[in-house]
Motif scaffolding. Structure first.
Motif, PDB file in Angstrom:
ATOM      1  N   UNK A  53       0.848  -1.181   0.000  1.00 40.16           N
ATOM      2  CA  UNK A  53       0.000   0.000   0.000  1.00 40.16           C
ATOM      3  C   UNK A  53       0.885   1.232   0.000  1.00 40.16           C
ATOM      4  N   UNK A  54       0.540   2.217  -0.834  1.00 42.00           N
ATOM      5  CA  UNK A  54       1.402   3.388  -1.008  1.00 42.00           C
ATOM      6  C   UNK A  54       0.596   4.672  -0.856  1.00 42.00           C
ATOM      7  N   UNK A 138       2.390  -4.806   2.927  1.00 44.15           N
ATOM      8  CA  UNK A 138       3.359  -3.793   3.308  1.00 44.15           C
ATOM      9  C   UNK A 138       2.707  -2.412   3.212  1.00 44.15           C
ATOM     10  N   UNK A 139       3.231  -1.449   3.974  1.00 47.46           N
ATOM     11  CA  UNK A 139       2.728  -0.080   3.898  1.00 47.46           C
ATOM     12  C   UNK A 139       3.896   0.840   3.563  1.00 47.46           C
ATOM     13  N   UNK A 140       3.653   1.857   2.734  1.00 49.39           N
ATOM     14  CA  UNK A 140       4.751   2.700   2.267  1.00 49.39           C
ATOM     15  C   UNK A 140       4.250   4.102   1.949  1.00 49.39           C
ATOM     16  N   UNK A 141       5.214   5.016   1.782  1.00 50.01           N
ATOM     17  CA  UNK A 141       4.833   6.368   1.416  1.00 50.01           C
ATOM     18  C   UNK A 141       6.025   7.301   1.322  1.00 50.01           C
ATOM     19  N   UNK A 177       7.970   0.877   4.348  1.00 54.30           N
ATOM     20  CA  UNK A 177       8.919   1.475   3.409  1.00 54.30           C
ATOM     21  C   UNK A 177       8.652   2.973   3.390  1.00 54.30           C
ATOM     22  N   UNK A 178       9.603   3.771   3.871  1.00 50.70           N
ATOM     23  CA  UNK A 178       9.356   5.194   4.023  1.00 50.70           C
ATOM     24  C   UNK A 178      10.414   6.076   3.414  1.00 50.70           C
ATOM     25  N   UNK A 179       9.994   7.043   2.620  1.00 49.67           N
ATOM     26  CA  UNK A 179      10.891   8.042   2.068  1.00 49.67           C
ATOM     27  C   UNK A 179      10.742   9.353   2.811  1.00 49.67           C
ATOM     28  N   UNK A 196       9.812  -5.038  10.040  1.00 53.28           N
ATOM     29  CA  UNK A 196      10.974  -4.666   9.228  1.00 53.28           C
ATOM     30  C   UNK A 196      10.733  -3.348   8.489  1.00 53.28           C
ATOM     31  N   UNK A 197      11.788  -2.561   8.359  1.00 55.81           N
ATOM     32  CA  UNK A 197      11.660  -1.245   7.732  1.00 55.81           C
ATOM     33  C   UNK A 197      12.771  -1.003   6.721  1.00 55.81           C
ATOM     34  N   UNK A 198      12.414  -0.337   5.640  1.00 60.97           N
ATOM     35  CA  UNK A 198      13.366   0.245   4.692  1.00 60.97           C
ATOM     36  C   UNK A 198      13.101   1.743   4.687  1.00 60.97           C
ATOM     37  N   UNK A 199      14.102   2.527   5.096  1.00 57.64           N
ATOM     38  CA  UNK A 199      13.942   3.969   5.224  1.00 57.64           C
ATOM     39  C   UNK A 199      14.987   4.685   4.376  1.00 57.64           C
TER      40      UNK A 199
END
Length: 304
Positions: A53-54, A138-141, A177-179, A196-199
Motif C-alpha cells: 500500500x502506497x 506492506x505499507x509505504x509512502x 517502506x518510508x521516504x 521490518x523497515x526500509x527507510x
C-alpha cells in the motif's frame, strides 16, 4: 532464426510480467469518495500476491495517487501488487507549517491514517477477488505519505481510527517502506510490535527531520510546533530493539531525497520486500554522497 527465437522469448517474458491497473473506490459517504489504483501482476489462478500500500507526498494539501505510477508498474512487473491510494487532503488551503495550528496538523495526519486503514480493510475484504495475500501487506509512502505509513503501523487503530474499526483483530503490516518520513512518538515502536523497515532520508532535511526535531524546523514557540522522530532516530531505536531495519542516507541532501527509493532506487524496495518474505535478517546503513553535502554542517555528523 535467432532473432525470431529472441522475439518469442521477449514476448513470453512480457506476457508473464504483464500487469493490469484497476481504479477502485475503497470508501464513499455523502461527502467523500476515495479511490485507489491497484497494480496487479499476471499470476497463476489461486496464487496469492503480496501487496504494497502506497501513500503519496504533498503536505496533506496536494499530490495525487498517480504520481508514482512507475513504481506501481515496476513492482507489479516483478510479481507484487501495489495499491496507490488517494486520501483526504485536510490541509488544502491551510498552513501546515510553523504558523499553522498544531491540532489541525495532527488531525490531518489522523485523517490520512484512517484513510489508509480504510483502504487496507477494503483490500482485505476483497483479497480473494484479486488473489491478494493478506498476511503479506506492506505499507509505504513519501514524505506526508511516509508519516501516514508510520502512524498507521504503530497507532492503536481501535483508538485512533476516525471510521469504523473494521481491521481484523491483531492485524499487522508485514513491513514499512518510508521516504523521508517520521513518527510522532518513537516509543510506540516496541520489541513486540516492530516490523521490518526500509527507510531513506537526506541528512540535511529541514522539512521532516532526519533525526529527532521539529517539523519544518519550527521554533518551540511557533503555533505549529510539532516534534517528530525521523528516519535516523527510528533506525537507532530499531537497532536498540535488535529489529530489522535498513536506512539509506543521502549526505547533504534535503527533503528532495524523499522520493529516491520509489524513483531511482526501486531495486532497493524490491530487494527489501524479497528479503522480508524470505525471512532474512538484516541491519544496515547505506551512505549515498551528495554534491550538496557540507562537511562543516553539524547535520553532517550523521554521515561519517
Amino acid at each position: 532464426m535467432k532473432k525470431i527465437l529472441l522475439l518469442l522469448i521477449t514476448l513470453i517474458i512480457n506476457n508473464t510480467q504483464a500487469q493490469e491497473v484497476k481504479t477502485l473506490t475503497y470508501f464513499q459517504n455523502d461527502t467523500l469518495k476515495l479511490d485507489l489504483d491497484l497494480y496487479l501482476p499476471k499470476k497463476k489462478s489461486g496464487e496469492k500476491i503480496p501487496l504494497i500500500l502506497f501513500a503519496f507526498g504533498g503536505g496533506f494539501s496536494g499530490g495525487d495517487k498517480m504520481q508514482e505510477k512507475n513504481f506501481g508498474k515496476f513492482m507489479s512487473e516483478n510479481g507484487y501488487a501495489v495499491a496507490s491510494i488517494s486520501y483526504s487532503l485536510y490541509m488544502k488551503g491551510k498552513d501546515f507549517g510553523c504558523k499553522g495550528i498544531l491540532t489541525e496538523k495532527i488531525k490531518a495526519i489522523q485523517i490520512g491514517v484512517s484513510d489508509m486503514w480504510q483502504a487496507t480493510s477494503f483490500l482485505i475484504k476483497n483479497a480473494d477477488k484479486y488473489n491478494l495475500d493478506t498476511s503479506n501487506f506492506f505499507v509505504s509512502g513519501i514524505s506526508a505519505g511516509a508519516e501516514i505509513a508510520f502512524q498507521a503501523s504503530f497507532w492503536d487503530y481501535k483508538l485512533m481510527n476516525l471510521y469504523e474499526n473494521n481491521l481484523p483483530k491483531d492485524f499487522k503490516y508485514k513491513g514499512l517502506i518510508g521516504g523521508s518520513g517520521a513518527i510522532m512518538d518513537i516509543n510506540l515502536i516496541t520489541k513486540e510490535n516492530a516490523i521490518p523497515m526500509l527507510l531513506a532520508h537526506g541528512n540535511n532535511d529541514d522539512t521532516v527531520p532526519y533525526n529527532a526535531g521539529s517539523h519544518r524546523s519550527c521554533p518551540t514557540n511557533a503555533s505549529g510546533w510539532l516534534i517528530l522522530f525521523g528516519s535516523y532516530a527510528v533506525y537507532n531505536h530499531m537497532n536498540d530493539l535488535h529489529k530489522d531495519v535498513e536506512l539509506i542516507t543521502s549526505c547533504g541532501s534535503g527533503h528532495e531525497f524523499c522520493g529516491y527509493i520509489f524513483h531511482e532506487g526501486q531495486q532497493y524496495v524490491l530487494d527489501f520486500v524479497n528479503n522480508v518474505l524470505k525471512g532474512k535478517k538484516f541491519q544496515s546503513h547505506l551512505i549515498i554522497p551528495s554534491e550538496k553535502k557540507n562537511a562543516g554542517s553539524e547535520k553532517y555528523l550523521f554521515c561519517e
